[in-house]
Design a protein around this motif. Structure first.
Motif, short mmCIF file in Angstrom:
data_model
loop_
_atom_site.label_atom_id
_atom_site.label_comp_id
_atom_site.label_asym_id
_atom_site.label_seq_id
_atom_site.Cartn_x
_atom_site.Cartn_y
_atom_site.Cartn_z
N ASP A 11 25.12 62.47 48.56
CA ASP A 11 26.08 62.85 47.52
C ASP A 11 25.62 64.12 46.83
N ILE A 12 26.57 64.85 46.35
CA ILE A 12 26.32 66.05 45.55
C ILE A 12 26.93 65.80 44.18
N CYS A 13 26.12 65.88 43.14
CA CYS A 13 26.57 65.50 41.81
C CYS A 13 26.32 66.64 40.82
N GLN A 14 27.04 66.58 39.73
CA GLN A 14 26.89 67.57 38.67
C GLN A 14 25.85 67.11 37.67
N ARG A 15 25.19 68.06 37.11
CA ARG A 15 24.21 67.80 36.04
C ARG A 15 24.84 66.96 34.94
N GLY A 16 24.09 65.98 34.44
CA GLY A 16 24.55 65.17 33.32
C GLY A 16 25.31 63.91 33.71
N THR A 17 25.68 63.80 34.97
CA THR A 17 26.39 62.61 35.43
C THR A 17 25.40 61.57 35.94
N SER A 18 25.92 60.42 36.33
CA SER A 18 25.10 59.33 36.86
C SER A 18 25.60 58.92 38.23
N LEU A 19 24.71 58.42 39.05
CA LEU A 19 25.07 57.94 40.39
C LEU A 19 24.42 56.58 40.61
N THR A 20 25.19 55.65 41.14
CA THR A 20 24.66 54.34 41.47
C THR A 20 24.55 54.21 42.98
N ILE A 21 23.37 53.85 43.44
CA ILE A 21 23.08 53.69 44.86
C ILE A 21 22.99 52.20 45.17
N GLN A 22 23.65 51.79 46.23
CA GLN A 22 23.66 50.39 46.60
C GLN A 22 22.76 50.14 47.80
N CYS A 23 22.12 49.00 47.80
CA CYS A 23 21.26 48.59 48.90
C CYS A 23 21.62 47.16 49.29
N GLN A 24 22.01 46.99 50.55
CA GLN A 24 22.45 45.68 51.06
C GLN A 24 21.55 45.26 52.20
N VAL A 25 21.08 44.01 52.16
CA VAL A 25 20.21 43.48 53.21
C VAL A 25 20.94 42.37 53.94
N ASP A 26 20.66 42.22 55.22
CA ASP A 26 21.38 41.23 56.02
C ASP A 26 20.76 39.84 55.95
N SER A 27 19.73 39.67 55.13
CA SER A 27 19.10 38.38 54.95
C SER A 27 18.57 38.28 53.52
N GLN A 28 18.29 37.08 53.09
CA GLN A 28 17.80 36.90 51.73
C GLN A 28 16.32 37.29 51.64
N VAL A 29 16.00 38.08 50.66
CA VAL A 29 14.63 38.53 50.46
C VAL A 29 14.25 38.40 49.01
N THR A 30 12.99 38.14 48.78
CA THR A 30 12.53 37.96 47.40
C THR A 30 12.34 39.30 46.70
N MET A 31 11.61 40.19 47.35
CA MET A 31 11.25 41.43 46.69
C MET A 31 11.97 42.62 47.35
N MET A 32 12.52 43.46 46.51
CA MET A 32 13.11 44.72 46.97
C MET A 32 12.47 45.84 46.19
N PHE A 33 12.37 46.99 46.82
CA PHE A 33 11.68 48.12 46.23
C PHE A 33 12.56 49.36 46.30
N TRP A 34 12.40 50.22 45.33
CA TRP A 34 13.08 51.51 45.33
C TRP A 34 12.05 52.63 45.30
N TYR A 35 12.22 53.58 46.23
CA TYR A 35 11.32 54.73 46.35
C TYR A 35 12.10 56.02 46.16
N ARG A 36 11.37 57.06 45.78
CA ARG A 36 11.93 58.40 45.72
C ARG A 36 11.09 59.32 46.61
N GLN A 37 11.76 60.16 47.35
CA GLN A 37 11.07 61.15 48.19
C GLN A 37 11.60 62.53 47.79
N GLN A 38 10.85 63.22 46.98
CA GLN A 38 11.25 64.57 46.56
C GLN A 38 10.98 65.55 47.70
N PRO A 39 11.69 66.67 47.71
CA PRO A 39 11.53 67.64 48.80
C PRO A 39 10.08 68.03 49.02
#
Lengths: 113, 117
Positions: A11-39
């Protein structure tokens, strides 16, 4: 192994706005993690999300900037709030696959103008 | 604190040539070590891991890595690469009780392997 999908893929977004990212798994899991990879940088853990409890954030990341939801055992969202160009990154979710392994989603490539 | 260094950001090689992707780590405690691969437009996949036991670990597609405690290294090697090996490779360490299963993976910056015909 778990199959993980993320929306949007980019996605390409404008400064000051917000974006929601969805993550869907095909099975039930206890722990989920979010990572960031900057350029040109390595992956950095943002937070750990367990179902039924508040996410645990790593140093340098705060809930107001990166609110996370974990409504059930197969789904999570990460919101990037009040975006600035410095938030341009690839955001990845992963899940605990047991046996010392994490399974990763394909990532969301975010560009903030 | 733990850290991971991948000295080579890009490695170009010709098909059927050998390759070594270097990974060094720093830690004051015992670690678990991982190599992940990211093919174009795909998520990260676990390639191989060292938890304990034999210091030489292998993947199903011909890669191998050797844990060297004295040199704090976990270099990835393949004797003969294919064009399909073109991808970005990430080295990671963990000190959790269950290796990477508690979110405490620390990644290197990645090495882009480009295999040319």
């Amino acid at each position: 192994s778990a199959v993980i999908s993320q929306k949007p893929s980019r996605d390409i977004c404008q400064r000051g706005t917000s974006l929601t990212i969805q993550c869907q798994v095909d099975s039930q899991v206890t722990m989920m993690f979010w990572y960031r990879q900057q350029p040109g940088q390595s992956l950095t853990l943002i937070a750990t999300a367990n179902q039924g409890s508040e996410a645990t954030y790593e140093s340098g990341f705060v809930i107001d900037k990166f609110p996370i939801s974990r409504p059930n055992l197969t789904f999570s969202t990460l919101t990037v709030s009040n975006m600035s160009p410095e938030d341009s990154s690839i955001y990845l979710c992963s899940v605990d696959g047991g046996y010392n392994e994490q399974f990763f989603g394909p990532g969301t490539r975010l560009t903030v103008l | 604190a733990q850290s991971v260094t991948q000295l080579d950001s890009q490695v170009p090689v010709f098909e059927e040539a050998p390759v070594e992707l270097r990974c060094n780590y720093s830690s004051s405690v015992s670690v678990y070590l991982f190599w992940y691969v990211q093919y174009p437009n795909q998520g990260l996949q676990l390639l191989l891991k060292y938890l304990s036991g034999s210091t030489l670990v292998e993947s199903i597609n011909g890669f191998e890595a050797e844990f060297n405690k004295s040199q704090t290294s976990f270099h990835l090697r393949k004797p003969s690469v294919h064009i399909s090996d073109t991808a970005e490779y990430f080295c990671a360490v963990s000190v959790g009780n269950y290796g990477g299963s508690q979110g405490n993976l620390i990644f290197g910056k990645g090495t882009k392997l480009s295999v040319k015909p």
